[in-house]
Write a protein that holds these residues in place. Structure first.
Motif: not given
Length: 367
Positions: A161, A231-233, A271, A273-275
């Protein structure tokens, strides 16, 4: 089969690690891991967050003698028995304890390298520091816990990513494993490696240290890999995690290729998720006013980044919305917050995690 692929110790906090084939668990972590630390004269810790050049220092330990080499090939050898007999107040991340100070000659060696008055400190034979959540567990000069576990598959997923080339050494792990699925470690509670049982106590919250190329000591572009990890952690408090902090229940030796046995599992942390985070708006230019200075800003970069580009310095330590050092007061205007915790009470915001939405005026907070 899940197994150990790499082992590392870092005799001096924030300096280059030493790869091992086997390591012993002792009081405070692996033997010789983070037993030394460079500090301010008042005992406050100094790390590569402020002085990335520390990552160029190489260490070797032979028969209780620590050999330290600078990039210039200048070196010094220190006998641990030569540290002061007296103990002095010391502090790591607000954790107060005591340690021993090196000789004037040794302190001058490091002061000349950093061009700053510093001291080298040793934890001593009797560790006085304890973890905050586990007061019975001794810990050396590590940030918070004695051991850090990293998963090669998790790094591989992150690398897919992330636009910047990553090295697992950026994450300062002690035990690197292979053969597990990406982020399988999130659901582990207790594991066994060799004859040693480890309790996984919490995910490791990451900071600006991970954004430094360990070979060049330059920062990676766009605050990577924290930007991608975010973005995801990112958890509900805005903390960005990668890797797992551990404590050991017993002493023993672990080696490369030792199997990793999962003894007990737990529910993985949730977590957000805003990726990917996207600022879809075209670049627009605004003004950022800091007391008596006004600069040209934009709606793409954080306030901290934009101020730095105009030689306006704010204190910071993590650049990830964790430490709170870059807190400022928003007097006028609006911002876009990249994390839920970037906006505090009384119009206070974290400059590292906020992007201008228009013309803004901010004020430094008095410390």
């Amino acid at each position: 089969m899940i197994s150990v692929s790499q082992l590392f110790i870092y005799p001096i906090k924030s300096t280059k690690g030493i790869a091992l084939k086997r390591a012993n668990t002792v009081n405070g972590g692996f033997e010789y891991d983070r037993i030394l630390m460079i500090s301010e004269p008042n005992g406050t810790f100094i790390t590569a967050r402020q002085f990335p050049e520390l990552l160029k220092l190489k260490t070797e330990i032979v028969n209780n003698i620590v050999h330290i080499s600078l990039p210039s090939t200048k070196s010094i050898s220190i006998n641990l028995d030569d540290f002061s007999n007296t103990i002095e107040p010391t502090q790591v991340w607000g954790n107060h304890f005591v340690s021993h100070i090196a000789s004037i000659k040794v302190n001058q060696f490091f002061s000349q390298f950093l061009k700053k008055d510093v001291q080298l400190r040793w934890v001593g034979n009797e560790l006085s520091r304890r973890t905050k959540r586990y007061p019975e567990v001794p810990v050396s000069f590590a940030d918070g816990y004695p051991y850090l576990l990293l998963n090669e598959a998790s790094l591989a997923y992150l690398q897919q990513q992330c636009p910047e080339k990553l090295d697992i050494s950026q994450f300062r792990g002690n035990i690197i494993i292979k053969g597990a699925l990406p982020f399988a470690e999130d659901g582990w509670k207790t594991i066994k490696i060799g004859g040693v049982i480890f309790d996984i106590v919490k995910p490791c919250t990451r900071c600006v240290m991970t954004t430094i190329n360990v070979n060049s000591t330059n920062y990676l572009n766009n605050n990577e890999p924290l930007t991608t990890l975010g973005y995801f952690r990112t958890d509900e408090q805005g903390k960005i995690d990668f890797g797992m902090n551990m404590i050991a229940r017993n002493y023993g030796e672990i080696s490369i290729n030792d199997p990793v046995e999962v003894l007990e599992r737990q529910v993985a942390k949730n977590y957000i998720n805003c990726f990917p985070f996207e600022n879809n708006k075209p670049t627009q230019f605004y003004t950022i006013t800091v007391e008596d200075k006004t600069i040209k800003g934009n709606n793409q970069q954080t306030i901290l980044e934009q101020l730095e580009q105009h030689n306006i310095q704010l204190p910071y330590s993590c650049r990830a919305g964790i430490c709170g050092h870059c807190l400022v007061k928003l007097k006028e205007g609006e911002i876009i917050a990249k994390t839920q915790t970037a906006i505090k009470n009384n119009n206070q915001i974290l400059a590292c995690s906020c992007i201008p939405k228009g013309n803004i005026t901010i004020e430094r907070l008095k410390k």
